[in-house]
Design an enzyme around this catalytic site. Structure first.
Site, mmCIF file in Angstrom:
data_model
loop_
_atom_site.group_PDB
_atom_site.id
_atom_site.type_symbol
_atom_site.label_atom_id
_atom_site.label_comp_id
_atom_site.label_asym_id
_atom_site.label_seq_id
_atom_site.Cartn_x
_atom_site.Cartn_y
_atom_site.Cartn_z
ATOM 1 N N HIS A 124 -10.542 4.777 -0.458
ATOM 2 C CA HIS A 124 -11.218 3.662 0.158
ATOM 3 C C HIS A 124 -11.585 2.465 -0.593
ATOM 4 O O HIS A 124 -12.699 1.850 -0.913
ATOM 5 C CB HIS A 124 -12.864 4.003 0.911
ATOM 6 C CG HIS A 124 -12.639 5.069 1.700
ATOM 7 N ND1 HIS A 124 -13.911 5.996 2.132
ATOM 8 C CD2 HIS A 124 -11.800 5.422 2.701
ATOM 9 C CE1 HIS A 124 -13.410 6.802 3.019
ATOM 10 N NE2 HIS A 124 -12.133 6.558 3.401
ATOM 11 N N PRO A 125 -10.507 1.922 -1.656
ATOM 12 C CA PRO A 125 -10.803 0.973 -2.440
ATOM 13 C C PRO A 125 -10.958 -0.280 -1.727
ATOM 14 O O PRO A 125 -10.385 -0.593 -0.685
ATOM 15 C CB PRO A 125 -9.386 0.906 -3.102
ATOM 16 C CG PRO A 125 -8.565 1.468 -2.300
ATOM 17 C CD PRO A 125 -9.182 2.413 -1.598
#
Length: 531
Positions: free
Chosen positions: A466-467
């Protein structure tokens, strides 16, 4: 040189939504995608995503820099390199986030992005098993989720955790994840948004098209140079260039094009167009750690590890588009408070009726079921406070950027790793869970001290992919890259619209929020064309 109203770089979750919104308003769109077609069996089959994480024909397959706080480990970062982007290879969980996630965005300078502002946008894109008129298929898995779910819900009740019947509209509590599928197939951003847009005739999709740099006249973006089948091509945008490459590729392309931290550009001999230290900064991501158990009762391992079980699952799916093959392995979970003292939700939980070999140091994770009945418990702190960076290594577009997540850099993040471990210990100790544990697969969670929990988190945690936030949206260029309409500060006709502009990472899975951001920004862009 061909000219379009708008050029969008990246046909992922955001780019597909933008192509749909802008083309519906009558704008001509060139959509560039570095990867190829998404018309693959394993992409369309929901359970097939486990085959996609390591396929470098569909995946950028990044590796982070070694992280000191994780005992020097480098983590594997799969990112979609295919039409649909990461929405074509992800684990399908649809979660809007929590209302305070977006209220925090507005407090940080993203005016017009509070929960009250974004909630109608979510609702506009959603089609939840026929409820709602949006294009994105979202499916409740209640009827097909593994029966082991009842053990999880009983354990949550024994801990007095709240239970939610609808994790989308009632986001706090233990519940069943809802997934982006429609009629038993993956509902990617490409299926939901891009394919309708392509039928309009004013969207040109170029696959295998790797953007190499943004073209400028002074401080105005005028087009994009890209490489396709070994040839460099240029295209012109009369209204705007929009980067939708995601939290890794968007800051990379900005930096290669001369927009980024001055010292970094100078180091690589890149002529600066704009010095902005926030480009590639503020990187955030979620980390999780998983504990494994052999089960006294059958789980998905029993079904997926036998030829007869696989045949039955395949036959059921072919005839009904339901059953195990129509699901994600992420079935149960939820968003809860690690203790009654927690001021708001701080943990995401996973309870999956399947186990697979845990990765050894340096080994890429596999998703092949173990040859015994098993299940997992896992937690993920929701709002990490550590911040990392994305920076180019040289002037070549083919060189992967340096990904330095700087995980567990703050005392708060370390304390939350311990708090999550304590919560999982209590969950494991409930009569409901104890009744199905045949054997704990080491490491054994129960007797761990605070120091042990943190040490184990450092040794085994992994990204949940989930960057965000590397081109952060905010009030000014002092600490941000784009304004609340996605416009790059200091540059005309250039926008960034993807998860990189999140002011902070949302509390859970980020794909729904990315789609919402693109839809809301699409409205703003259309309005700006008429002003």
């Amino acid at each position: 040189m061909d000219t379009f109203d708008t050029i969008i770089v990246g046909a992922g979750s955001a780019g597909c939504v933008l192509a749909d919104k802008l083309s519906a308003a009558g704008l001509s769109v060139l959509l560039l995608e570095a990867g190829g077609s998404d018309r693959r069996f394993w992409i369309k089959l929901p359970i097939g995503y486990g085959r996609l994480f390591y396929d470098e024909t569909l995946n950028w397959a990044y590796q982070t820099e070694p992280c000191a706080a994780l005992n020097g480990r480098s983590l594997y970062w799969p990112r979609g390199k295919v039409v649909g982007g990461s929405s074509s290879i992800n684990a399908l969980v649809y979660y809007r986030g929590l209302p305070h996630d977006y209220d925090d965005w507005e407090k940080m300078g993203a005016a017009g992005w509070s929960w009250n502002d974004v909630r109608p946008v979510f609702e506009a894109v959603e089609n939840r098993d026929g409820r709602g008129t949006g294009p994105l298929g979202i499916h409740r898995i209640d009827a097909d989720a593994h029966p082991l779910k009842e053990r999880y819900f009983q354990a949550a009740r024994e801990l007095q955790l709240p239970i939610t019947d609808d994790m989308v509209t009632q986001p706090e509590g233990a519940g069943l994840y809802q997934i982006t599928t429609k009629h038993g197939f993956r509902s990617s951003a490409a299926d939901a948004f891009l394919r309708p847009a392509l039928k309009r005739g004013n969207v040109k999709l170029e696959t295998d098209a790797l953007a190499t740099r943004i073209l400028f006249e002074g401080k105005r973006a005028t087009g994009v140079e890209y490489r396709r089948y070994g040839h460099l091509v240029q295209a012109r945008a009369s209204f705007s260039v929009i980067l939708s490459g995601g939290a890794v590729n968007s800051p990379q392309l900005l930096q290669l094009s001369g927009i980024g931290p001055g010292p970094l550009l100078q180091q690589h001999g890149i002529a600066p167009v704009l010095d902005n230290a926030a480009v590639g900064a503020n990187l955030q991501d979620h980390l999780a750690v998983t504990y494994y158990y052999k089960s006294k009762v059958p789980t998905l391992n029993d079904e997926l590890n036998s030829l007869w079980g696989q045949f039955k699952a395949a036959a059921h799916y072919v005839l009904t588009r339901r059953g195990t093959l129509s699901l994600s392995v992420n079935q149960c979970g939820g968003f809860v408070r690690s203790s009654p003292a927690a001021g708001r939700v701080d943990m995401q939980l996973y309870f999956n009726p399947i186990t697979y070999p845990s990765p050894k140091p340096g080994e890429v994770r596999r998703i092949d079921p173990d040859p015994f009945s098993g299940f997992i418990l896992s937690f993920q702190p929701c709002r990490p406070t550590s911040r990392g960076t994305i920076t180019i290594r040289d002037t070549g577009i083919d060189t992967p950027p340096k990904i330095a997540p700087n995980y567990l850099a703050t005392e708060q993040d370390q304390a939350e790793a311990i708090a999550g471990g304590r919560l999982l210990q209590r969950l494991e100790a409930t009569p409901a869970i104890q009744a199905i544990i045949r054997e704990t697969i080491p490491p054994v969670l129960g007797p761990m001290t605070d120091a042990d929990l943190l040490a184990d988190f450092r040794a085994r945690c992994s990204t949940v992919f989930h960057p965000t936030s590397t081109c952060r949206m905010g009030a000014s260029a002092a600490d941000s890259v784009v304004d609340n309409r996605g416009r790059v500060f200091g540059i005309e006709s250039l926008r960034v619209v993807d998860a990189s502009i999140f002011p902070t990472v949302t509390s859970g899975n980020t794909n729904a929020a990315t789609i919402m951001v693109a839809r809301k920004m699409g409205d703003a862009i259309v309005a700006d064309t008429k002003s």
